[in-house]
Design a protein around this motif. Sequence first.
Motif, short mmCIF file in Angstrom:
data_model
loop_
_atom_site.label_atom_id
_atom_site.label_comp_id
_atom_site.label_asym_id
_atom_site.label_seq_id
_atom_site.Cartn_x
_atom_site.Cartn_y
_atom_site.Cartn_z
N VAL A 1 0.84 -1.20 0.00
CA VAL A 1 0.00 0.00 0.00
C VAL A 1 0.87 1.25 0.00
O VAL A 1 1.82 1.35 0.77
CB VAL A 1 -0.92 0.03 1.24
N VAL A 2 0.55 2.19 -0.88
CA VAL A 2 1.17 3.51 -0.85
C VAL A 2 0.14 4.46 -0.26
O VAL A 2 -0.92 4.68 -0.85
CB VAL A 2 1.59 3.98 -2.26
N TRP A 3 0.42 5.01 0.92
CA TRP A 3 -0.55 5.84 1.65
C TRP A 3 -0.51 7.25 1.10
O TRP A 3 0.55 7.88 1.04
CB TRP A 3 -0.26 5.80 3.15
N ARG A 4 -1.67 7.74 0.73
CA ARG A 4 -1.77 9.05 0.08
C ARG A 4 -2.81 9.93 0.77
O ARG A 4 -3.94 10.09 0.27
CB ARG A 4 -2.17 8.86 -1.38
N PRO A 5 -2.48 10.52 1.92
CA PRO A 5 -3.41 11.46 2.53
C PRO A 5 -3.60 12.67 1.63
O PRO A 5 -2.62 13.16 1.03
CB PRO A 5 -2.73 11.85 3.85
N PHE A 6 -4.83 13.14 1.47
CA PHE A 6 -5.07 14.35 0.69
C PHE A 6 -6.30 15.05 1.25
O PHE A 6 -6.85 14.63 2.29
CB PHE A 6 -5.20 14.03 -0.81
N LEU A 7 -6.72 16.12 0.63
CA LEU A 7 -7.87 16.89 1.10
C LEU A 7 -8.94 16.91 0.01
O LEU A 7 -8.65 17.19 -1.16
CB LEU A 7 -7.48 18.33 1.43
N LEU A 8 -10.17 16.61 0.39
CA LEU A 8 -11.26 16.68 -0.58
C LEU A 8 -11.85 18.08 -0.68
O LEU A 8 -12.49 18.41 -1.68
CB LEU A 8 -12.37 15.71 -0.19
N GLY A 9 -11.66 18.88 0.37
CA GLY A 9 -12.28 20.21 0.40
C GLY A 9 -12.06 21.01 -0.87
O GLY A 9 -13.02 21.51 -1.47
N PRO A 10 -10.81 21.16 -1.32
CA PRO A 10 -10.57 21.95 -2.53
C PRO A 10 -11.26 21.36 -3.76
O PRO A 10 -11.77 22.08 -4.62
CB PRO A 10 -9.05 21.89 -2.69
N ILE A 11 -11.30 20.02 -3.84
CA ILE A 11 -11.92 19.36 -5.00
C ILE A 11 -13.44 19.49 -4.93
O ILE A 11 -14.10 19.79 -5.93
CB ILE A 11 -11.47 17.87 -5.06
N PHE A 12 -14.02 19.32 -3.73
CA PHE A 12 -15.45 19.53 -3.57
C PHE A 12 -15.81 20.99 -3.88
O PHE A 12 -16.84 21.27 -4.49
CB PHE A 12 -15.90 19.19 -2.15
N GLY A 13 -14.94 21.92 -3.44
CA GLY A 13 -15.20 23.34 -3.68
C GLY A 13 -15.34 23.64 -5.16
O GLY A 13 -16.21 24.42 -5.58
N GLU A 14 -14.49 22.98 -5.98
CA GLU A 14 -14.58 23.18 -7.43
C GLU A 14 -15.88 22.61 -8.01
O GLU A 14 -16.30 22.98 -9.09
CB GLU A 14 -13.38 22.51 -8.12
N GLN A 15 -16.48 21.66 -7.28
CA GLN A 15 -17.76 21.09 -7.73
C GLN A 15 -18.94 21.91 -7.19
O GLN A 15 -20.10 21.53 -7.38
CB GLN A 15 -17.86 19.63 -7.27
N GLY A 16 -18.63 23.01 -6.48
CA GLY A 16 -19.68 23.88 -6.00
C GLY A 16 -20.18 23.53 -4.61
O GLY A 16 -21.20 24.05 -4.17
N TRP A 17 -19.47 22.61 -3.92
CA TRP A 17 -19.90 22.20 -2.59
C TRP A 17 -18.99 22.84 -1.55
O TRP A 17 -17.78 22.70 -1.60
CB TRP A 17 -19.80 20.67 -2.42
N ASN A 18 -19.59 23.50 -0.56
CA ASN A 18 -18.79 24.01 0.55
C ASN A 18 -19.11 23.25 1.84
O ASN A 18 -18.81 23.71 2.93
CB ASN A 18 -18.99 25.53 0.73
N ASP A 19 -19.71 22.07 1.67
CA ASP A 19 -19.98 21.18 2.80
C ASP A 19 -19.91 19.77 2.22
O ASP A 19 -19.82 19.58 1.01
CB ASP A 19 -21.38 21.48 3.37
N SER A 20 -19.97 18.77 3.09
CA SER A 20 -20.02 17.40 2.58
C SER A 20 -21.29 17.21 1.76
O SER A 20 -22.38 17.65 2.17
CB SER A 20 -20.01 16.40 3.74
N PRO A 21 -21.20 16.53 0.62
CA PRO A 21 -22.42 16.22 -0.15
C PRO A 21 -23.42 15.41 0.69
O PRO A 21 -24.61 15.46 0.43
CB PRO A 21 -21.92 15.44 -1.36
#
Lengths: 206, 206
Positions: free
Chosen positions: B35-55
Motif C-alpha cells: 500500500v502507498v498511503w496518500r493522505p489528501f484533502l477533498l475540500g478543494p476538490i469539492f469546492g470546485e464542484q460547488g460544494w462548501n460542505d459534505s455532499p
Amino acid sequence: MAKPTLEFWYEFASTYSYPAAMLVEQRAAEAGVEVVWRPFLLGPIFGEQGWNDSPFNIYAAKGRYMWRDLERICAAEGIAYVRPSVFPRNGLLAARLAVAGLDEGWTPAFTRLVYQANFARDQDIADRDVLKPLVTAAGGNAEAAFEQAASDGVKARLRDHVDLARSRGIFGAPSFIAPDGELFWGHDRLQQALDWVIKHPTREFA
Amino acid sequence: MAKPTLEFWYEFASTYSYPAAMLVEQRAAEAGVEVVWRPFLLGPIFGEQGWNDSPFNIYAAKGRYMWRDLERICAAEGIAYVRPSVFPRNGLLAARLAVAGLDEGWTPAFTRLVYQANFARDQDIADRDVLKPLVTAAGGNAEAAFEQAASDGVKARLRDHVDLARSRGIFGAPSFIAPDGELFWGHDRLQQALDWVIKHPTREFA
C-alpha cells in the motif's frame, strides 16, 4: 410458502441500473428471492436536489469514472455494452410502458430489452418505433400497451412510484428495498440486498 | 522482486475512508500488494464542484443512507463505530501530520488511530490534544511532527497530493489507483482494485 421479495427500483436513463436489470432476476432466483419490479423516474428527485441534468454530466470527473466503471462491470459480468452517444436518454415513455406491463407480467423482459437498446445498441429509447418491437418481443400487445401508457391511470401509477421512492428514502438508481424497509443503493449492493432479504424475509409492519 | 503497489487516497473527514483505512493493509498483504498511503484533502476538490460542505450534508437522503450503510459495513467487518456528533470534522492538521510521517513510516498506524478517534470515539480530530498522543502511539515524535506539520515543506507536499489527486481523476474518497493509473472509487472497490493490481502490476509509462 411464498418466497421473500426484493423490490428493484430502476430508472431507464440510469447507467448502473443496466447491469442490475440484466442480473437481478437470476441472482434473486439463486438466492430464493422474488423480484418486485419498480420502474420509477429519477428526474423529479434529482430536480429537488437542484440537478436538471445527470450528476454524471454535472460533475465531469465523476462522470468519466462512471463510464469506465460501467465498462469494467459489464466486461466482468459478460454483459454487452456500447457507450450511448446521448446521455441521459429520456426514459419517460419506456417507464410508462413498463408500468403498463406490470399486471400482465411482461415488464421484466421489456425492461431488459430497453436497457439493451440504450446501453448495448445505442438506440433512442424515447422513440416509439424503437420501443414498439420491444413490447412485442417481451410478450405484450404493443398497440394496447401504448394506449395504456398514455392513460391517466398509468401516468398516475408512475407518479405514485416516484412518491413512494422518495418516501422510502431513495435518492438514486438502482435501489433495492427489502421487506423490512432496508435500503440498498447501487448495482454493487445487489448481493448484499439479497443476503439481507434472506435474513429479514418479512415485513416489520404487516 | 518488489511487490506491486496500490495507492490508497484518503481524506480524514471521509466516512467511507474509515473502513478502507482499517482494512487496506491487511487485504493488500493477503493479495501480495504493497500500500502507498496518500493522505489528501477533498475540500478543494469539492469546492470546485460547488460544494462548501459534505455532499452527505447537502443531499439529506443520500446522507441518511450513508450513515446506515457505514454502520452496516462496520458491523459486517467487525470495526468499532460510533456516529460522530460533528460531521464533517476538519482533517487539515491530521492530514499534514500524516504527510509528515510518510518518510518516517508511522503514517499508516497514525491514520488508523485518527479514523478511530473520529468514527469510533467521537473525538475532535482538529484538536492538537487529541492528535498528539496518536502520533506518539503510532511511533512518531509528537513535538517534531507538529513542527513539521506547520512547515512550508509539508504544507506544499499536501497541496501537491491534492493537485495530483485531481490530475489522476479523483473526485471522492477513498480512492485506489493501480500502477497503470486505473482508478477505483469507494471502500467497496478495495478488493476489485487489488485484483486489478495483480493483473496489471507495472506502470504503463516507466
